[in-house]
Design a protein around this motif. Structure first.
Motif, PDB file in Angstrom:
ATOM      1  N   VAL A  89       0.842  -1.189   0.000  1.00 42.85           N
ATOM      2  CA  VAL A  89       0.000   0.000   0.000  1.00 42.85           C
ATOM      3  C   VAL A  89       0.880   1.243   0.000  1.00 42.85           C
ATOM      4  O   VAL A  89       1.788   1.370   0.819  1.00 42.85           O
ATOM      5  N   ALA A  90       0.608   2.147  -0.940  1.00 48.26           N
ATOM      6  CA  ALA A  90       1.346   3.410  -1.014  1.00 48.26           C
ATOM      7  C   ALA A  90       0.776   4.376   0.026  1.00 48.26           C
ATOM      8  O   ALA A  90      -0.369   4.223   0.421  1.00 48.26           O
ATOM      9  N   PRO A  91       1.472   5.329   0.510  1.00 53.42           N
ATOM     10  CA  PRO A  91       2.826   5.699   0.144  1.00 53.42           C
ATOM     11  C   PRO A  91       3.896   5.039   1.018  1.00 53.42           C
ATOM     12  O   PRO A  91       5.075   5.156   0.726  1.00 53.42           O
ATOM     13  N   THR A  92       3.503   4.319   2.066  1.00 51.26           N
ATOM     14  CA  THR A  92       4.490   3.785   3.012  1.00 51.26           C
ATOM     15  C   THR A  92       5.138   2.494   2.541  1.00 51.26           C
ATOM     16  O   THR A  92       6.196   2.115   3.035  1.00 51.26           O
ATOM     17  N   HIS A 102      -4.998 -15.210  -2.565  1.00 47.23           N
ATOM     18  CA  HIS A 102      -4.414 -15.595  -3.852  1.00 47.23           C
ATOM     19  C   HIS A 102      -5.130 -14.854  -4.980  1.00 47.23           C
ATOM     20  O   HIS A 102      -5.705 -15.451  -5.879  1.00 47.23           O
ATOM     21  N   CYS A 103      -5.092 -13.543  -4.905  1.00 48.26           N
ATOM     22  CA  CYS A 103      -5.790 -12.657  -5.855  1.00 48.26           C
ATOM     23  C   CYS A 103      -5.504 -13.038  -7.299  1.00 48.26           C
ATOM     24  O   CYS A 103      -4.456 -12.729  -7.826  1.00 48.26           O
ATOM     25  N   SER A 104      -6.427 -13.690  -7.903  1.00 41.32           N
ATOM     26  CA  SER A 104      -6.237 -14.012  -9.308  1.00 41.32           C
ATOM     27  C   SER A 104      -7.521 -13.845 -10.098  1.00 41.32           C
ATOM     28  O   SER A 104      -7.486 -13.776 -11.305  1.00 41.32           O
ATOM     29  N   SER A 105      -8.641 -13.767  -9.414  1.00 39.60           N
ATOM     30  CA  SER A 105      -9.887 -13.696 -10.168  1.00 39.60           C
ATOM     31  C   SER A 105     -10.640 -12.398  -9.912  1.00 39.60           C
ATOM     32  O   SER A 105     -10.837 -11.614 -10.821  1.00 39.60           O
ATOM     33  N   ALA A 106     -11.049 -12.147  -8.703  1.00 37.92           N
ATOM     34  CA  ALA A 106     -11.881 -10.983  -8.411  1.00 37.92           C
ATOM     35  C   ALA A 106     -11.100  -9.682  -8.561  1.00 37.92           C
ATOM     36  O   ALA A 106      -9.944  -9.596  -8.189  1.00 37.92           O
ATOM     37  N   GLN A 107     -11.763  -8.683  -9.118  1.00 34.91           N
ATOM     38  CA  GLN A 107     -11.183  -7.352  -9.214  1.00 34.91           C
ATOM     39  C   GLN A 107     -11.503  -6.620  -7.921  1.00 34.91           C
ATOM     40  O   GLN A 107     -12.603  -6.742  -7.396  1.00 34.91           O
ATOM     41  N   HIS A 108     -10.554  -5.886  -7.408  1.00 30.85           N
ATOM     42  CA  HIS A 108     -10.795  -5.165  -6.175  1.00 30.85           C
ATOM     43  C   HIS A 108      -9.963  -3.889  -6.133  1.00 30.85           C
ATOM     44  O   HIS A 108      -9.052  -3.700  -6.927  1.00 30.85           O
ATOM     45  N   VAL A 109     -10.331  -3.036  -5.210  1.00 25.87           N
ATOM     46  CA  VAL A 109      -9.638  -1.771  -5.005  1.00 25.87           C
ATOM     47  C   VAL A 109      -9.283  -1.680  -3.521  1.00 25.87           C
ATOM     48  O   VAL A 109     -10.021  -2.167  -2.669  1.00 25.87           O
ATOM     49  N   ALA A 117      -4.693   6.001   8.083  1.00 23.03           N
ATOM     50  CA  ALA A 117      -3.908   4.977   7.380  1.00 23.03           C
ATOM     51  C   ALA A 117      -4.566   3.601   7.326  1.00 23.03           C
ATOM     52  O   ALA A 117      -3.958   2.646   6.872  1.00 23.03           O
ATOM     53  N   GLN A 118      -5.803   3.491   7.772  1.00 27.27           N
ATOM     54  CA  GLN A 118      -6.493   2.205   7.657  1.00 27.27           C
ATOM     55  C   GLN A 118      -6.728   1.915   6.173  1.00 27.27           C
ATOM     56  O   GLN A 118      -7.029   2.808   5.390  1.00 27.27           O
ATOM     57  N   ALA A 119      -6.550   0.644   5.784  1.00 29.46           N
ATOM     58  CA  ALA A 119      -6.743   0.254   4.386  1.00 29.46           C
ATOM     59  C   ALA A 119      -7.571  -1.019   4.342  1.00 29.46           C
ATOM     60  O   ALA A 119      -7.396  -1.910   5.163  1.00 29.46           O
ATOM     61  N   ASN A 120      -8.480  -1.076   3.374  1.00 30.46           N
ATOM     62  CA  ASN A 120      -9.342  -2.238   3.193  1.00 30.46           C
ATOM     63  C   ASN A 120      -9.514  -2.520   1.710  1.00 30.46           C
ATOM     64  O   ASN A 120      -9.485  -1.610   0.892  1.00 30.46           O
ATOM     65  N   GLU A 121      -9.728  -3.792   1.408  1.00 35.87           N
ATOM     66  CA  GLU A 121     -10.001  -4.209   0.031  1.00 35.87           C
ATOM     67  C   GLU A 121     -11.496  -4.283  -0.200  1.00 35.87           C
ATOM     68  O   GLU A 121     -12.227  -4.743   0.669  1.00 35.87           O
ATOM     69  N   HIS A 122     -11.917  -3.865  -1.379  1.00 37.98           N
ATOM     70  CA  HIS A 122     -13.340  -3.952  -1.741  1.00 37.98           C
ATOM     71  C   HIS A 122     -13.456  -4.455  -3.175  1.00 37.98           C
ATOM     72  O   HIS A 122     -12.679  -4.059  -4.046  1.00 37.98           O
ATOM     73  N   HIS A 123     -14.437  -5.313  -3.404  1.00 41.65           N
ATOM     74  CA  HIS A 123     -14.682  -5.887  -4.729  1.00 41.65           C
ATOM     75  C   HIS A 123     -15.189  -4.802  -5.674  1.00 41.65           C
ATOM     76  O   HIS A 123     -15.942  -3.921  -5.282  1.00 41.65           O
ATOM     77  N   ILE A 124     -14.760  -4.887  -6.924  1.00 39.24           N
ATOM     78  CA  ILE A 124     -15.240  -4.007  -7.994  1.00 39.24           C
ATOM     79  C   ILE A 124     -15.877  -4.904  -9.053  1.00 39.24           C
ATOM     80  O   ILE A 124     -15.275  -5.910  -9.444  1.00 39.24           O
ATOM     81  N   PRO A 125     -17.053  -4.552  -9.545  1.00 35.69           N
ATOM     82  CA  PRO A 125     -17.655  -5.366 -10.609  1.00 35.69           C
ATOM     83  C   PRO A 125     -16.728  -5.451 -11.828  1.00 35.69           C
ATOM     84  O   PRO A 125     -16.127  -4.455 -12.235  1.00 35.69           O
ATOM     85  N   ALA A 146      -1.391  -6.742 -15.494  1.00 38.35           N
ATOM     86  CA  ALA A 146      -1.540  -6.726 -14.037  1.00 38.35           C
ATOM     87  C   ALA A 146      -1.981  -5.326 -13.629  1.00 38.35           C
ATOM     88  O   ALA A 146      -1.814  -4.364 -14.382  1.00 38.35           O
ATOM     89  N   HIS A 147      -2.538  -5.239 -12.467  1.00 37.64           N
ATOM     90  CA  HIS A 147      -2.979  -3.934 -11.984  1.00 37.64           C
ATOM     91  C   HIS A 147      -2.930  -3.889 -10.462  1.00 37.64           C
ATOM     92  O   HIS A 147      -2.884  -4.912  -9.798  1.00 37.64           O
ATOM     93  N   HIS A 148      -2.936  -2.677  -9.963  1.00 37.37           N
ATOM     94  CA  HIS A 148      -3.024  -2.432  -8.524  1.00 37.37           C
ATOM     95  C   HIS A 148      -3.834  -1.154  -8.378  1.00 37.37           C
ATOM     96  O   HIS A 148      -3.390  -0.090  -8.800  1.00 37.37           O
ATOM     97  N   PHE A 149      -5.035  -1.281  -7.829  1.00 34.57           N
ATOM     98  CA  PHE A 149      -5.892  -0.113  -7.647  1.00 34.57           C
ATOM     99  C   PHE A 149      -5.898   0.289  -6.187  1.00 34.57           C
ATOM    100  O   PHE A 149      -6.196  -0.518  -5.314  1.00 34.57           O
ATOM    101  N   GLN A 150      -5.574   1.544  -5.953  1.00 44.78           N
ATOM    102  CA  GLN A 150      -5.639   2.102  -4.605  1.00 44.78           C
ATOM    103  C   GLN A 150      -6.239   3.487  -4.715  1.00 44.78           C
ATOM    104  O   GLN A 150      -5.833   4.288  -5.555  1.00 44.78           O
ATOM    105  N   VAL A 151      -7.206   3.760  -3.861  1.00 48.04           N
ATOM    106  CA  VAL A 151      -7.816   5.081  -3.809  1.00 48.04           C
ATOM    107  C   VAL A 151      -7.605   5.619  -2.397  1.00 48.04           C
ATOM    108  O   VAL A 151      -7.954   4.950  -1.418  1.00 48.04           O
ATOM    109  N   ASP A 152      -6.995   6.795  -2.305  1.00 47.59           N
ATOM    110  CA  ASP A 152      -6.792   7.440  -1.014  1.00 47.59           C
ATOM    111  C   ASP A 152      -7.918   8.434  -0.775  1.00 47.59           C
ATOM    112  O   ASP A 152      -8.431   9.043  -1.725  1.00 47.59           O
TER     113      ASP A 152
END
Length: 159
Positions: A89-92, A102-109, A117-125, A146-152
């Motif tokens: 998780v950015a920026p730290t 084992h993230c390979s199927s579901a898309q998430h942010v 600084a709390q961070a959580n994963e959420h499914h994206i359609p 590949a992708h990495h989605f993070q929203v601050d």
């Protein structure tokens, strides 16, 4: 939360993340070592992303389980990242457990609060990400692999 962790330790029942991660590691041919288990447990119990030094500090402070050195913590985190069992998780650069083991199927942010600084994963359609990836491919001549989605932003408690 602390009571739940204490009950798991007393009953020798592992956190579901630890159990699933150990299965993935074993299926991929990785040895199941005590330092790996200790790092997994540390990440499973964390409420926020932890940097490698923070993982090491928590392991040393707990005095439960094996003695783990700095190099081992970094190596374990590297393997967990390669196996998509944790996210950075950015920026730290802190590590958090993957809630979709084992993230390979579901898309998430990853939604990260810039105040606490709390961070959580959420499914994206899938329809949202497929449209974005198609746009990237069509308009930028680039094939996403590949992708990495993070929203601050600010969580409900910090707003």
């Amino acid at each position: 939360m602390e009571e739940m962790v204490a009950r798991r330790r007393i009953s020798n029942q592992e956190h579901p993340f630890v159990e699933e991660a150990l299965k993935v590691l074993a299926s991929e041919g990785h040895r199941i070592t005590e330092p790996r288990k200790a790092v997994l447990r540390c990440l499973a119990e964390a409420q926020e992303p932890l940097t490698a030094p923070e993982v090491l500090q928590r392991l040393r402070a707990s005095r439960q389980g094996p003695s783990v050195d700095k190099v081992s913590v970094y190596r374990v985190l590297e393997v967990l990242l390669e196996q998509r069992l944790v996210h950075q998780v950015a920026p730290t650069g802190g590590y958090m457990r993957c809630s979709h083991v084992h993230c390979s199927s579901a898309q998430h942010v990853i939604l990260r609060c810039s105040r606490c600084a709390q961070a959580n994963e959420h499914h994206i359609p899938d329809t949202l990400t497929k449209a974005m990836f198609q746009h990237i491919k069509d308009h930028h001549d680039f094939e996403p692999t590949a992708h990495h989605f993070q929203v601050d932003g600010l969580c409900a408690d910090c707003q």
